[in-house]
Design an enzyme around this catalytic site. Structure first.
Site, short mmCIF file in Angstrom:
data_model
loop_
_atom_site.label_atom_id
_atom_site.label_comp_id
_atom_site.label_asym_id
_atom_site.label_seq_id
_atom_site.Cartn_x
_atom_site.Cartn_y
_atom_site.Cartn_z
N ASP A 320 32.75 32.13 41.57
CA ASP A 320 33.03 30.85 41.80
C ASP A 320 31.71 30.66 41.95
O ASP A 320 32.12 28.79 41.51
CB ASP A 320 34.24 30.15 42.07
CG ASP A 320 35.48 30.91 42.02
OD1 ASP A 320 35.93 30.60 41.16
OD2 ASP A 320 36.21 32.41 42.53
N TYR A 404 43.21 28.85 42.29
CA TYR A 404 42.83 28.92 43.30
C TYR A 404 42.53 27.60 44.02
O TYR A 404 41.59 27.03 43.54
CB TYR A 404 41.98 30.33 44.31
CG TYR A 404 42.24 31.35 44.26
CD1 TYR A 404 43.01 31.32 45.81
CD2 TYR A 404 42.59 32.80 43.90
CE1 TYR A 404 43.86 32.89 46.42
CE2 TYR A 404 43.55 33.99 44.44
CZ TYR A 404 43.47 33.55 45.67
OH TYR A 404 44.85 34.66 46.08
N1 ABN Z 1 39.37 31.85 39.39
C1 ABN Z 1 38.27 31.78 38.07
C2 ABN Z 1 38.22 29.88 37.35
C3 ABN Z 1 37.64 29.00 38.39
C4 ABN Z 1 37.59 27.85 37.25
C5 ABN Z 1 37.72 28.01 36.65
C6 ABN Z 1 38.29 28.90 35.62
C7 ABN Z 1 38.76 29.91 36.61
CU CU Z 2 43.55 36.34 47.36
#
Ligand code: ABN
Ligand code: CU
Length: 672
Positions: A320, A404
């Site tokens: 990320d 998330y």
């Molecule tokens: N967790 C993966 C992700 C982050 C930001 C945007 C798309 C996907």
């Molecule tokens: Cu998790």
């Protein structure tokens, strides 16, 4: 043009963003942002030596003898559709281009606007529309596509090769209303999308396993978490208000980006990639002696390996920081929700695709928190108690990485402790299941036909220490039983146990895993500065109780791309601009970029200007209770002064007195 400069590490201002883009456009001779996009613009930090010399001169009222370092920016452009990447260093001081390099096959972070654009393009694709129609989903406005970096992809299905095109994978969901929880309705395919060509190049279906169904039907039951969907009558009614007030205001002072709180002083920066960066952290010891602790600390990378070994789920491996950028994904924070109390906010600035600054208002929250008890002792004979509450300064931001959400918290305590904490929350990345399918052992059914795939969250902190000076070493400490057998003169009754220490000399020695059995921790020490009592180097101890190993095997694509996460601690000699342990261009990276590259040749890390890299994290075997929204899971680490001060540095914190008249009159001297 250089604006009024407070600190050489100040993030670029809105005006500076504009000036940088203008210099680049002029040098490029084109304003046609249909042909290229600004992927990122950020401060190109001046060399550490220059920053320290300048700051030292400032504090010794000698500023006239040291010029401020040049103000520079790092700009990354992507040409479309060729995908050529331009890495440009712009001098704001000289209004000129310092370096312009063209790179092929590298993939910079995915810009939030590229992701929105990708979703809009994919939703119009005929093959996607047809797949959705076959699933019974005909209203494409209800189809939502989370555009993830692809992890790996090759058109020939050769897992050993990375496609050099800029590729996203679109994870497909649908909603039953505009703000429905889409993660309750995963679709059964993933779209592979060429970002620069703006076209869908492949669709990969989830094929039900050990199932009588050829294709899973879309789970349409809603699993809401928003109160407006749950219904006000379903909300608890027995919660009385808690109010946090600071009637005399806060105990910190912020000048520009420089903050003083209690005995701490630090600089708070921000960029598109690492989000919050804290630099020049010092603590004022007795006699107003300013003692450096850290030069710079930031969350430099993370990886989320997923466990399911079947297509299309194998493409999920989120980096990320390097693939999206923590700054890019930062929320605008809300008072009373994200942070409570007397809050000071700082904005963050990123570029848009055309080179215009985008201000993320209230991106960083700065506040103080009561942190429970700091220390207490009761004299059991007299009953006299002395009790001091702990307070911490919190510098935080919250990012949304599609499903998330991560709260990222830097804490400073009055006893010289620094802590970093990640709060993982938001939505599990769900995928579909046929009615009779079992996701075990790679996932948990969190609702009928909805799977929370097992995964890890592994974070890497870049800690650039400056414990009482630039040259530091790292000492490993294992607490183990004495090697002397029971009955030995040094272990007569067998109770002896000892800390076994080892100072790392080289980068080869300094690539180590944690060891729960020996409660392994590390000390960042200054070997030229002996503590007057212990006669040993002063230091800070580095402790984390959240250090799971990388679970995918050596040789796995994710393991090789995220080699940094295979060790708990690495130590490297300081090199300018070595910031990203998974590689500067981490999207679709080849194996071994970043830390493994930098440590190929052994180098000395003893009593040197060093950087310490720490991996910490969580194994996440989802629970049904993590759905439809996940209660916070935390992980992180502490840096605690360890034989650094002459005693408890919080000894001078007055007890917080009860504000009630009865307590004020309490002649027993209750200090609670
Ligand atoms: N967790 C993966 C992700 C982050 C930001 C945007 C798309 C996907
Ligand atoms: Cu998790």
């Amino acid at each position: 043009m250089v604006t009024e400069l407070q600190h050489p590490l100040d993030p670029l201002s809105v005006e500076e963003f504009r000036s940088v883009a203008a210099i680049v456009r002029k040098a490029r001779g084109s304003d046609d942002t249909n042909n290229f996009i600004f992927s990122s613009v950020a401060l190109y930090e001046p060399p550490k030596k220059q920053v320290l010399a300048y700051l030292h001169a400032l504090t010794t009222a000698n500023s006239s003898v040291v010029d401020p370092p040049d103000r520079e920016a790092l700009v990354i452009l992507i040409d479309r559709p060729s995908g050529l990447v331009h890495e440009i260093i712009v001098s704001l001081t000289k209004s000129s281009i310092v370096k312009w390099e063209k790179l092929k096959g590298m993939q910079p972070t995915q810009h939030p606007d590229e992701m929105l654009e990708a979703e809009q393009m994919m939703i119009k694709d005929e093959r996607i529309i047809e797949e959705c129609r076959q699933l019974g989903v005909t209203d494409m406005s209800m189809v939502k596509i989370d555009p993830w970096a692809v992890g790996f992809y090759h058109a020939d299905k050769d897992v050993a090769k990375q496609d050099k095109r800029r590729i996203m994978q679109g994870l497909m969901y649908c909603r039953t209303s505009e703000d429905d929880n889409q993660y309750a309705h995963p679709l059964d395919f993933t779209a592979i999308y060429d970002v620069n060509a703006q076209e869908v190049i492949d669709l990969i279906r989830h094929v039900p396993r050990n199932s009588k169904f050829e294709r899973a039907s879309v789970p349409m039951a809603n699993h809401h978490f928003l109160p407006e969907h749950l219904g006000q009558d379903k909300m608890r009614k027995d919660i009385k208000p808690i109010q946090i007030t600071q009637p005399e205001g806060v105990s910190f002072t912020l000048r520009g980006h420089t903050l003083d709180w209690q005995k701490w002083n630090m600089h708070i920066g921000f960029n598109y990639r690492e989000g919050v960066v804290i630099s020049n952290v010092t603590y004022k010891d007795v006699g107003d002696q300013v003692r450096p602790v850290l030069y710079r600390v930031s969350l430099s990378e993370m990886v989320v390996p997923y466990a399911n070994p079947y297509e299309p789920h194998t493409h999920k491996m989120a980096f990320d920081v390097g693939e999206y950028g923590l700054g890019n994904m930062s929320n605008s924070l809300e008072l009373g929700c994200d942070c409570v109390g007397d809050i000071t906010y700082m904005d963050g600035v990123i570029t848009d695709l055309k080179g215009e600054p985008t201000v993320i208002e209230n991106a960083i929250c700065i506040h103080e928190e009561d942190a429970g008890l700091l220390f207490k002792h009761t004299d059991y004979r007299s009953g006299k108690a002395h009790s001091v509450r702990s307070r911490r300064l919190v510098v935080s931001n919250i990012i949304t990485a599609a499903n998330y959400d991560y709260g990222l918290y830097f804490y400073f305590y009055q006893d010289g402790t620094f802590q970093y904490e990640v709060k993982a929350t938001g939505e599990l990345n769900t995928h579909i299941l046929a009615e009779d399918e079992d996701p075990a052992p790679y996932g948990t059914i969190v609702a009928p036909q909805v799977v929370g795939q097992h995964h890890q969250h592994l974070f890497m902190m870049r800690i650039d220490p400056m414990v009482d000076g630039i040259d530091n070493s790292v000492m490993q400490v294992d607490v183990v039983p004495s090697t002397d057998p029971v009955g030995h003169p040094d272990n007569r009754v067998g109770n002896a146990f000892v800390p076994v220490t080892r100072i790392y000399n080289t980068t080869d020695e300094a690539q180590v895993r944690s060891n729960a059995d020996s409660s392994r921790f590390w000390q960042i020490i200054n070997e030229s500065k002996l503590h007057p009592y212990t006669k040993k180097p002063v230091g800070f101890k580095l402790v984390s109780n959240n250090t799971p190993p990388m679970l995918p095997k050596p040789g796995a694509i994710v393991t090789e791309r995220a080699k940094f996460a295979t060790k708990t601690v690495w130590v490297t000699p300081y090199e300018e601009h070595q910031l990203f342990p998974g590689g500067s261009y981490c999207s679709q990276s080849e194996p071994g970029m970043g830390l493994p590259e930098w440590t190929k040749e052994s180098a000395s890390v003893r009593d040197k200007d060093i950087v310490v890299w720490l991996t910490f994290g969580l194994n996440h075997i989802p629970r049904v209770e993590d759905f439809p929204i996940m209660p916070v899971e935390t992980c992180g680490f502490h840096l605690k002064p360890c034989n650094f001060f002459l005693g408890n540095p919080g000894i001078d914190i007055p007890p917080s007195k009860k504000q009630t008249a009865s307590a004020a009159n309490n002649s027993n001297g209750c200090h609670c």
